[in-house]
Design an enzyme around this catalytic site. Structure first.
Site, PDB file in Angstrom:
ATOM      1  N   ARG A   1       2.943  13.233 -20.330  1.00  0.00           N
ATOM      2  CA  ARG A   1       2.840  12.567 -21.629  1.00  0.00           C
ATOM      3  C   ARG A   1       1.771  11.465 -21.604  1.00  0.00           C
ATOM      4  NH1 ARG A   1       9.336  11.767 -22.702  1.00  0.00           N
ATOM      5  NH2 ARG A   1       9.638  13.581 -24.069  1.00  0.00           N
TER       6      ARG A   1
ATOM      7  N   ILE B   1       2.265 -17.456 -22.375  1.00  0.00           N
ATOM      8  CA  ILE B   1       1.964 -16.201 -21.651  1.00  0.00           C
ATOM      9  C   ILE B   1       0.666 -15.596 -22.185  1.00  0.00           C
ATOM     10  CG2 ILE B   1       4.420 -15.691 -21.212  1.00  0.00           C
ATOM     11  CD1 ILE B   1       4.163 -13.493 -23.424  1.00  0.00           C
ATOM     12  N   ASP B   2       0.197 -16.098 -23.347  1.00  0.00           N
ATOM     13  CA  ASP B   2      -0.990 -15.511 -24.001  1.00  0.00           C
ATOM     14  C   ASP B   2      -2.306 -15.911 -23.341  1.00  0.00           C
ATOM     15  OD1 ASP B   2       0.460 -16.220 -27.278  1.00  0.00           O
ATOM     16  OD2 ASP B   2       0.972 -14.752 -25.744  1.00  0.00           O
TER      17      ASP B   2
ATOM     18  N   ARG C   1       8.518 -12.699 -21.142  1.00  0.00           N
ATOM     19  CA  ARG C   1       8.683 -14.161 -21.240  1.00  0.00           C
ATOM     20  C   ARG C   1       9.917 -14.639 -20.476  1.00  0.00           C
ATOM     21  NH1 ARG C   1       7.702 -15.389 -27.352  1.00  0.00           N
ATOM     22  NH2 ARG C   1       9.622 -16.592 -27.115  1.00  0.00           N
TER      23      ARG C   1
ATOM     24  N   GLU D   1      -0.827  -6.500 -28.849  1.00  0.00           N
ATOM     25  CA  GLU D   1      -0.084  -6.478 -30.126  1.00  0.00           C
ATOM     26  C   GLU D   1      -0.982  -6.836 -31.319  1.00  0.00           C
ATOM     27  OE1 GLU D   1       2.945  -9.420 -30.646  1.00  0.00           O
ATOM     28  OE2 GLU D   1       1.819 -10.949 -29.606  1.00  0.00           O
TER      29      GLU D   1
ATOM     30  N   ARG E   1       9.963 -23.290 -33.051  1.00  0.00           N
ATOM     31  CA  ARG E   1       8.610 -23.301 -33.613  1.00  0.00           C
ATOM     32  C   ARG E   1       8.609 -24.242 -34.817  1.00  0.00           C
ATOM     33  NH1 ARG E   1       5.288 -19.630 -31.492  1.00  0.00           N
ATOM     34  NH2 ARG E   1       6.172 -17.870 -30.335  1.00  0.00           N
TER      35      ARG E   1
HETATM   36  O1  F6P Z   1       3.027 -17.083 -27.932  1.00  0.00           O
HETATM   37  C1  F6P Z   1       3.861 -16.312 -27.132  1.00  0.00           C
HETATM   38  C2  F6P Z   1       4.355 -15.106 -27.880  1.00  0.00           C
HETATM   39  O2  F6P Z   1       5.159 -14.344 -27.035  1.00  0.00           O
HETATM   40  C3  F6P Z   1       3.239 -14.225 -28.446  1.00  0.00           C
HETATM   41  O3  F6P Z   1       2.644 -13.410 -27.454  1.00  0.00           O
HETATM   42  C4  F6P Z   1       4.004 -13.449 -29.474  1.00  0.00           C
HETATM   43  O4  F6P Z   1       3.152 -12.926 -30.485  1.00  0.00           O
HETATM   44  C5  F6P Z   1       4.949 -14.517 -30.042  1.00  0.00           C
HETATM   45  O5  F6P Z   1       5.115 -15.490 -29.015  1.00  0.00           O
HETATM   46  C6  F6P Z   1       6.300 -13.991 -30.428  1.00  0.00           C
HETATM   47  O6  F6P Z   1       6.959 -15.052 -31.092  1.00  0.00           O
HETATM   48  P1  F6P Z   1       8.576 -15.122 -31.159  1.00  0.00           P
HETATM   49  O7  F6P Z   1       9.073 -15.395 -29.783  1.00  0.00           O
HETATM   50  O8  F6P Z   1       8.810 -16.284 -32.105  1.00  0.00           O
HETATM   51  O9  F6P Z   1       9.032 -13.802 -31.665  1.00  0.00           O
END
Ligand code: F6P
Length: 356
Positions: A170, A134-135, A283, A230, A73
């Site tokens: 549950r 994936i978002d 992922r 999330e 990133r």
């Molecule tokens: O953008 C994809 C994603 O999996 C999001 O859904 C999630 O919030 C983020 O990346 C998690 O980031 P990292 O893999 O840096 O923890």
């Protein structure tokens, strides 16, 4: 032509299939094409981590999870920070791309990747992007690659959660990734037949969730599954900034929204509740057949954009057609779920609660 290809941001299934689609087409359309693998996303351009690729490097990778080029990133907001005295990150990236003799940069990534790709184009580089995440939250395209596979994996998880929730009578809250929006949670919730789907786009009311759970119990279904995105939050948290929300939750001992929601449900209904977070499982691994087809379509379309000299663009799928958008139009835009989206309408029609 000499191409630099990179994958940036969170990885997703289908990245290697997309790399394969674009490179195989370019090699066929331009037999003298040179392919440079940029290792580790934009960081690779910044730190000169490159690899001269050969056509055979792209063989047999369609069903391979992750990315053969690795990824990192590089936050867009840091692009104008000084990398060296008097040299901003973006200027160093552009200089390195030029020093490497790249005629074109092919960037596979999500929203942050697209913003930086647009900045590179504004700095005079030829850039073509492919929408990965994936978002499924990239403006201008109905689908991003990785989304379909993550939905499949999420539904598989929830199918299994149902059997253990039933065994123990549950409520189990399953938290699904998706960053700021609820596309993946909505798809997983609809696909798994969850009773309640909680989205960032619709702040949740715990009383509405309890009503749904009690109604199910009255019909003899003493267990429920709740899908929560999330990025979701309650009506009470609606006026609070995301960072502050997380800090407040952590001060109450909650690491994630699902833990908070499970506790609230248990307190409101008296039914034993649990939380689980599949997280990065969604992922991982090989792409679905659908994503292999989508990435091949995206990759070949991107290669054709390059052959036609259409740079500063990103591939898209709109109303079933593969097309493209200017990077300048996509960069910086967001894509929340419209309240009347067909997935929401279908879910509500079958009695799914969105806790509103
Ligand atoms: O953008 C994809 C994603 O999996 C999001 O859904 C999630 O919030 C983020 O990346 C998690 O980031 P990292 O893999 O840096 O923890």
């Amino acid at each position: 032509m000499r191409f630099g290809i990179l994958t940036s941001g969170g990885d997703s299934p289908g990245l290697n299939a997309a790399i394969r689609g674009v490179t195989k087409t370019l090699y066929r359309r331009m037999p003298d094409a040179e392919m440079v693998g940029i290792i580790g996303g934009y960081t690779g351009l910044l730190e000169k981590q490159y690899r001269e690729m050969k056509p055979e490097d792209f063989y047999g990778i369609m069903n391979l999870g992750g990315t053969i080029l690795r990824t990192t990133r590089q936050p867009f907001k840091s692009m104008r920070d000084e990398e060296e005295p008097g040299l901003a990150k973006i200027d160093k990236i552009v200089a390195n791309a030029r020093e490497l003799g790249l005629d074109c940069v092919i960037a596979l990534g999500g929203n942050g990747t697209h913003k930086t790709a647009n900045l590179l184009a504004q700095h005079g580089l030829k850039v073509v992007a492919l929408p990965k995440t994936i978002d499924n939250d990239i403006w201008g395209t109905d689908e991003t690659f990785g989304f379909h596979t993550a939905t499949e994996l999420g539904v598989e998880v929830v199918d299994r959660i149902y059997t253990t929730a039933a065994s123990h009578s549950r409520v189990i809250v399953v938290e699904i990734m998706g960053n700021k929006f609820g596309w993946l949670a909505l798809a997983v919730g609809l696909g798994s037949g969850a009773e309640v789907i909680v989205l960032p786009e619709i702040p949740y009311n715990i009383d509405k969730i309890s009503e749904t759970i009690f109604r199910r119990a009255e019909r003899g279904r003493s267990y429920s599954v709740v899908i929560v995105a999330e990025g979701a939050y309650s009506v009470a948290e609606a006026g609070i900034k995301a960072k502050e929300r997380v800090a407040r939750r952590q001060s109450l001992g909650f690491s994630a929204v699902s833990a908070k929601l499970a506790k609230e449900i248990q307190e409101a209904t008296g039914i034993e509740s649990r939380a689980m977070v599949p997280g990065h499982y969604l992922r991982g691994g090989a792409p679905s057949a659908y994503d292999r087809i989508l990435t091949t379509q995206f990759g070949t379309y991107a290669a054709n954009l390059i052959c036609e000299g259409s740079f500063g663009t990103t591939v898209a799928k709109k109303d079933g057609k593969i097309t493209h958008n200017p990077l300048a139009e996509v960069a910086g835009k967001t894509k929340p779920i419209p309240p009347d989206h067909p997935f929401i309408q279908a879910a509500r029609s079958t009695g799914v609660s969105f806790a509103d």
